[in-house]
Design a protein around this motif. Structure first.
Motif, short mmCIF file in Angstrom:
data_model
loop_
_atom_site.label_atom_id
_atom_site.label_comp_id
_atom_site.label_asym_id
_atom_site.label_seq_id
_atom_site.Cartn_x
_atom_site.Cartn_y
_atom_site.Cartn_z
N ILE A 128 0.56 -1.08 0.02
CA ILE A 128 0.00 0.01 -0.02
C ILE A 128 0.94 1.25 -0.09
O ILE A 128 0.44 2.18 -0.53
CB ILE A 128 -1.02 -0.18 1.25
N GLY A 129 2.05 1.21 0.55
CA GLY A 129 2.90 2.30 0.48
C GLY A 129 4.19 1.93 1.53
O GLY A 129 4.09 1.01 2.21
N LYS A 130 5.10 2.83 1.35
CA LYS A 130 6.28 2.79 2.32
C LYS A 130 5.89 3.71 3.24
O LYS A 130 5.47 4.91 3.29
CB LYS A 130 7.60 3.45 1.77
N VAL A 131 5.82 3.34 4.69
CA VAL A 131 5.40 4.04 5.77
C VAL A 131 6.58 4.89 6.54
O VAL A 131 6.36 5.88 6.92
CB VAL A 131 4.24 3.47 6.73
N TYR A 132 7.62 4.23 6.47
CA TYR A 132 8.78 4.69 7.14
C TYR A 132 9.87 4.01 6.93
O TYR A 132 10.10 2.96 6.10
CB TYR A 132 8.51 5.03 8.62
N GLU A 133 11.20 4.67 7.19
CA GLU A 133 12.47 4.07 6.90
C GLU A 133 12.92 3.22 8.13
O GLU A 133 12.70 3.77 9.37
CB GLU A 133 13.47 5.13 6.89
N ASN A 134 13.38 1.90 8.04
CA ASN A 134 14.03 1.32 9.39
C ASN A 134 15.42 1.49 9.42
O ASN A 134 15.90 1.52 8.31
CB ASN A 134 13.57 -0.24 8.84
N TYR A 135 16.02 1.73 10.41
CA TYR A 135 17.43 2.06 10.91
C TYR A 135 17.71 0.92 11.71
O TYR A 135 17.40 0.17 12.62
CB TYR A 135 17.44 3.30 11.68
N VAL A 136 18.92 0.09 11.24
CA VAL A 136 19.47 -0.91 11.85
C VAL A 136 20.43 -0.50 12.81
O VAL A 136 21.17 0.07 12.70
CB VAL A 136 20.33 -1.77 10.73
N HIS A 137 20.12 -0.87 13.78
CA HIS A 137 20.97 -0.59 15.20
C HIS A 137 21.92 -1.89 15.56
O HIS A 137 21.35 -2.78 15.41
CB HIS A 137 20.10 -0.35 16.28
N CYS A 138 23.21 -1.32 15.73
CA CYS A 138 23.96 -2.39 16.25
C CYS A 138 24.44 -1.85 17.44
O CYS A 138 25.19 -0.96 17.74
CB CYS A 138 25.07 -2.65 15.51
N VAL A 139 23.64 -2.18 18.76
CA VAL A 139 23.80 -1.49 20.15
C VAL A 139 24.73 -2.32 20.90
O VAL A 139 24.91 -3.60 20.87
CB VAL A 139 22.54 -1.83 20.68
N ILE A 140 25.72 -1.45 21.51
CA ILE A 140 26.92 -2.47 22.31
C ILE A 140 26.72 -1.47 23.75
O ILE A 140 26.31 -0.45 23.69
CB ILE A 140 28.18 -2.09 21.48
N ARG A 141 27.42 -2.12 24.64
CA ARG A 141 27.63 -1.56 25.91
C ARG A 141 28.97 -0.57 25.74
O ARG A 141 29.91 -1.06 24.98
CB ARG A 141 27.96 -2.50 27.16
N LYS A 142 28.99 0.66 26.13
CA LYS A 142 30.22 1.68 25.81
C LYS A 142 31.41 0.79 26.54
O LYS A 142 32.44 1.30 26.21
CB LYS A 142 30.03 2.85 26.65
N ASP A 143 31.28 0.10 27.61
CA ASP A 143 32.55 -0.64 28.32
C ASP A 143 32.97 -1.92 27.54
O ASP A 143 33.76 -2.64 27.97
CB ASP A 143 32.27 -0.77 29.79
N SER A 144 32.36 -2.12 26.41
CA SER A 144 32.74 -3.48 25.60
C SER A 144 33.96 -3.29 25.04
O SER A 144 34.67 -4.38 24.88
CB SER A 144 31.51 -3.82 24.66
N GLY A 145 34.63 -2.23 24.56
CA GLY A 145 35.84 -1.98 24.03
C GLY A 145 35.56 -2.31 22.63
O GLY A 145 36.49 -2.35 21.86
N ILE A 146 34.53 -2.55 22.07
CA ILE A 146 34.12 -2.73 20.78
C ILE A 146 33.91 -1.22 19.98
O ILE A 146 33.14 -0.47 20.47
CB ILE A 146 32.69 -3.50 20.41
N ARG A 147 34.70 -1.21 18.84
CA ARG A 147 34.76 0.27 18.18
C ARG A 147 34.05 0.20 16.91
O ARG A 147 33.81 1.30 16.34
CB ARG A 147 36.23 0.56 18.22
N ASP A 148 34.26 -0.99 16.14
CA ASP A 148 33.41 -0.95 14.98
C ASP A 148 33.15 -2.48 14.34
O ASP A 148 33.06 -3.41 15.34
CB ASP A 148 34.54 -0.67 13.68
N VAL A 149 32.79 -2.83 13.53
CA VAL A 149 31.88 -4.02 13.21
C VAL A 149 32.96 -5.17 13.15
O VAL A 149 32.57 -6.35 13.63
CB VAL A 149 31.31 -3.97 11.87
N SER A 150 34.10 -4.84 12.85
CA SER A 150 35.12 -6.03 12.77
C SER A 150 35.31 -6.47 14.39
O SER A 150 36.13 -7.46 14.68
CB SER A 150 36.52 -5.47 12.28
N GLY A 151 35.12 -5.50 15.36
CA GLY A 151 35.15 -5.91 16.57
C GLY A 151 34.28 -6.91 17.22
O GLY A 151 34.57 -7.34 18.11
N LEU A 152 33.28 -7.08 16.25
CA LEU A 152 32.25 -8.33 16.81
C LEU A 152 32.89 -9.71 16.46
O LEU A 152 32.23 -10.60 16.99
CB LEU A 152 31.11 -8.15 15.73
N ALA A 153 34.10 -9.64 15.76
CA ALA A 153 34.63 -11.13 15.79
C ALA A 153 35.04 -11.78 17.00
O ALA A 153 35.58 -10.79 17.68
CB ALA A 153 35.87 -11.07 14.91
#
Length: 342
Positions: A128-153
């Motif tokens: 019927i129509g596009k009703v909104y844009e979905n935003y992909v969230h990759c949520v981390i804890r700030k104390d995780s030390g993860i800085r980018d996607v490669s850090g998910l390894a």
């Protein structure tokens, strides 16, 4: 699927920037002259007795939007009764449509082209129509030390519950990042992430408890459940936009580069990420009058369909409604937009 007992919206209101009111009023004024306004003029005999809108998880935009839509469908006489139901998300919603248990559903465009992999394989459903844009969230804890996607390894990652659009999109993102997926949460191999099929609420609980290191979620901005969690735990979001070239190479133009603005979540700076169109779908055999009245509702009553938690940056513009990412419009919707645009 779990019935939603009332038409209340989960989560409290968030202050809205001027853009929301400007977008809504400009849209309504600009389009009001083109479609008949008398939604409620139809008689009971001309409208369906009951309509079901397949939504999503509590705390997410799908269920918020679907609940508002169901209320508006009933209030403006599109159906005698309408209600939203909670589901796992996009894939479940499409299954509900095809099984005839729902008349409307919200779903990601990339989920709508499954399982055949092209928009031509959307058997039994239409947009019927596009009703909104979905935003992909990759949520981390700030104390995780993860800085980018490669850090998910080597890390433990919640990738969405089965039946959700997130569970389809997340593996594509991990593959585009050059990361494999391991089901062994205790000892993922080098270059892989240990994946767990957790939805929004279970994933947030696991992130807060430290049993997962990252949560993927595809939804609106802000997502109320994430905003609430950020009040308790310092959270961050990873920039996913560098994955777009590879995603587009593999899947075409289904994905966009979008910005989650600063202030969307407490103490979280602006971050670029991957967006995907979120569509309002219906059964292809839904009657013409109901589809036409629903298009009029989207056009004339857009302000009623914006969840309270929305920043108002992704909803219901004249340009976006017909941008259904190749998923065919219902013929009656196409006729309504054709009349709108001349």
């Amino acid at each position: 699927m779990v019935p939603v007992p009332d038409l209340g919206i989960p989560g409290g209101p968030v202050a809205l920037p001027p853009r929301r009111s400007v977008l809504t009023s400009a849209f309504a004024v600009g389009l009001a002259a083109f479609l008949p306004p008398a939604l409620s003029a139809c008689t009971g005999a001309e409208r369906p007795e009951s309509l079901i809108v397949a939504g999503g998880e509590p705390g997410g935009f799908y269920l918020e939007f679907s609940t508002l839509l169901a209320a508006a469908l009933e209030r403006h006489g599109v159906a005698q009764r309408a209600r939203a139901v909670a589901t796992g998300g996009s894939l479940d919603n499409i299954a509900e449509l095809r099984a005839g248990r729902a008349a409307f559903a919200v779903a990601l465009a990339d989920a709508a082209v499954q399982p055949g992999g092209s928009a031509g394989d959307t058997a039994g459903i239409a947009a019927i129509g596009k009703v909104y844009e979905n935003y992909v969230h990759c949520v981390i804890r700030k104390d995780s030390g993860i800085r980018d996607v490669s850090g998910l390894a080597g890390r433990r990652v919640a990738v969405g519950q089965p039946g959700s659009g997130t569970s389809l999109t997340t593996p594509r993102l991990l593959e585009a990042a050059g990361l494999g997926a391991s089901a062994d949460a205790a000892a993922p191999s080098a270059g892989t992430a240990a994946v767990e099929n957790l939805g929004l609420n279970d994933g947030i609980a696991a992130l807060k408890a430290g049993t997962v290191d990252a949560l993927f979620w595809s939804g609106g901005v802000p997502t109320a459940a994430i905003a609430a969690a950020a009040q308790e735990v310092a959270l961050g979001l990873l920039d996913l936009s560098a994955l777009l070239p590879e995603l587009r190479r593999r899947y075409g133009g289904l994905y966009d580069r979008v910005l989650i603005p600063e202030g969307s979540y407490p103490r979280v700076p602006a971050v670029w990420t991957v967006g995907a169109p979120n569509l309002l779908l219906c059964r292809r055999d839904l009657d013409k009058a109901t589809v036409d009245r629903t298009v009029q509702l989207l056009v004339h009553n857009a302000g009623e369909l914006i969840p309270q938690s929305s920043l108002g940056v992704q909803f219901l513009s004249a340009e976006s409604l017909i941008n259904t990412a190749g998923v065919p419009l219902h013929p009656a919707a196409a006729d309504a937009y054709r009349a709108l645009h001349g």
